[in-house]
Design an enzyme around this catalytic site. Sequence first.
Site, PDB file in Angstrom:
ATOM      1  N   GLY A  46      32.298  41.234  40.068  1.00 21.92           N
ATOM      2  CA  GLY A  46      33.186  40.237  40.665  1.00 21.92           C
ATOM      3  C   GLY A  46      32.964  38.938  39.929  1.00 21.92           C
ATOM      4  O   GLY A  46      33.035  38.908  38.704  1.00 21.92           O
ATOM      5  N   GLU A  47      32.627  37.914  40.649  1.00 23.85           N
ATOM      6  CA  GLU A  47      32.364  36.613  40.036  1.00 23.85           C
ATOM      7  C   GLU A  47      31.022  36.110  40.576  1.00 23.85           C
ATOM      8  O   GLU A  47      30.895  35.821  41.762  1.00 23.85           O
ATOM      9  CB  GLU A  47      33.531  35.673  40.363  1.00 23.85           C
ATOM     10  CG  GLU A  47      33.380  34.288  39.808  1.00 23.85           C
ATOM     11  CD  GLU A  47      33.091  34.262  38.311  1.00 23.85           C
ATOM     12  OE1 GLU A  47      33.807  34.924  37.533  1.00 23.85           O
ATOM     13  OE2 GLU A  47      32.120  33.586  37.930  1.00 23.85           O
ATOM     14  N   SER A  48      30.060  36.026  39.663  1.00 25.98           N
ATOM     15  CA  SER A  48      28.692  35.727  40.110  1.00 25.98           C
ATOM     16  C   SER A  48      28.591  34.361  40.790  1.00 25.98           C
ATOM     17  O   SER A  48      27.822  34.189  41.740  1.00 25.98           O
ATOM     18  CB  SER A  48      27.730  35.803  38.924  1.00 25.98           C
ATOM     19  OG  SER A  48      28.149  34.942  37.886  1.00 25.98           O
ATOM     20  N   CYS A  78      27.583  44.163  36.405  1.00 22.39           N
ATOM     21  CA  CYS A  78      28.315  43.015  35.838  1.00 22.39           C
ATOM     22  C   CYS A  78      27.920  41.710  36.540  1.00 22.39           C
ATOM     23  O   CYS A  78      26.829  41.215  36.292  1.00 22.39           O
ATOM     24  CB  CYS A  78      29.806  43.285  35.862  1.00 22.39           C
ATOM     25  SG  CYS A  78      30.690  42.270  34.666  1.00 22.39           S
ATOM     26  N   ILE A 136      34.266  44.237  31.683  1.00 27.21           N
ATOM     27  CA  ILE A 136      35.294  43.257  32.056  1.00 27.21           C
ATOM     28  C   ILE A 136      34.637  41.888  32.123  1.00 27.21           C
ATOM     29  O   ILE A 136      33.830  41.622  33.016  1.00 27.21           O
ATOM     30  CB  ILE A 136      35.937  43.608  33.418  1.00 27.21           C
ATOM     31  CG1 ILE A 136      36.501  45.028  33.410  1.00 27.21           C
ATOM     32  CG2 ILE A 136      37.019  42.583  33.768  1.00 27.21           C
ATOM     33  CD1 ILE A 136      36.861  45.555  34.800  1.00 27.21           C
ATOM     34  N   HIS A 177      30.831  48.714  34.570  1.00 29.34           N
ATOM     35  CA  HIS A 177      31.223  49.030  35.953  1.00 29.34           C
ATOM     36  C   HIS A 177      31.354  50.538  36.181  1.00 29.34           C
ATOM     37  O   HIS A 177      32.490  51.050  36.182  1.00 29.34           O
ATOM     38  CB  HIS A 177      32.602  48.423  36.246  1.00 29.34           C
ATOM     39  CG  HIS A 177      32.656  46.941  36.229  1.00 29.34           C
ATOM     40  ND1 HIS A 177      32.452  46.168  37.344  1.00 29.34           N
ATOM     41  CD2 HIS A 177      32.920  46.077  35.224  1.00 29.34           C
ATOM     42  CE1 HIS A 177      32.587  44.895  37.043  1.00 29.34           C
ATOM     43  NE2 HIS A 177      32.876  44.808  35.757  1.00 29.34           N
ATOM     44  N   GLU A 179      31.308  52.015  38.826  1.00 30.03           N
ATOM     45  CA  GLU A 179      32.067  52.204  40.070  1.00 30.03           C
ATOM     46  C   GLU A 179      33.564  52.332  39.819  1.00 30.03           C
ATOM     47  O   GLU A 179      34.308  52.735  40.709  1.00 30.03           O
ATOM     48  CB  GLU A 179      31.769  51.057  41.057  1.00 30.03           C
ATOM     49  CG  GLU A 179      32.359  49.688  40.713  1.00 30.03           C
ATOM     50  CD  GLU A 179      31.536  48.883  39.704  1.00 30.03           C
ATOM     51  OE1 GLU A 179      30.634  49.446  39.053  1.00 30.03           O
ATOM     52  OE2 GLU A 179      31.829  47.677  39.558  1.00 30.03           O
TER      53      GLU A 179
END
Length: 205
Positions: A46-48, A78, A136, A177, A179
């Site tokens: 996602g966005e850390s 990620c 990504i 990723h 997942e």
Amino acid sequence: MKVGVLALQGDVREHVSSLIACGVDPISVRRIEELNSIDALVIPGGESTTIAQLAEHYELFQPIRKRIADGMPAYGSCAGMILLADRILDAIEGQKTFGGLDITVRRNAFGRQVDSFESDIDFNDGGSQKVHAVFIRAPWVEEIGKNVKVLATVISPDGQSHPVAVQEGNLLATSFHPELTGDHRIHRYFIEEIARPALVRGGRR
Ligand code: GLN
């Protein structure tokens, strides 16, 4: 064994599906009671920066940091890798991590040349098959401490090799990723080779 997926932002559902495919019944973690009930944690992509800010907002940041420091098994993909890293390059000002993994990661490392790409890479878990890895806006690892095992690397466009999967004790992180690909070997590795043995050693099942 109770496994949680940190469910503040990012691809939570995909990690939940991968864990179910590995035979565990994961819970989403948004509250301290949920964190306290789990034996192992997955931190999604996602966005850390957002995940860290939301963790602060929900008063989960310090408790997660402490559980990890106390030995709770955790796997981050990620953004999750960034959040497990002790040190970050190209961070936003004041960006904090849960830490625990003695690595330096560079955020959006491949992004200077390519935003997203896919590659078949070797995952050195004792098996011989390739893993199809989706990157990504991914970080890579620039430095590792002496107890960190490198499980996979990629060659960047300038010809340098960079770790993209690492393990130190009960902590596992990948730049990519798993997942998103329907290949559950990395999650299975986390569950069967890291989380379950850690619980057995700790006297719980
Ligand atoms: N670039 C993102 C970050 O810094 C990570 C991207 C991802 O998780 N796909 O958090």
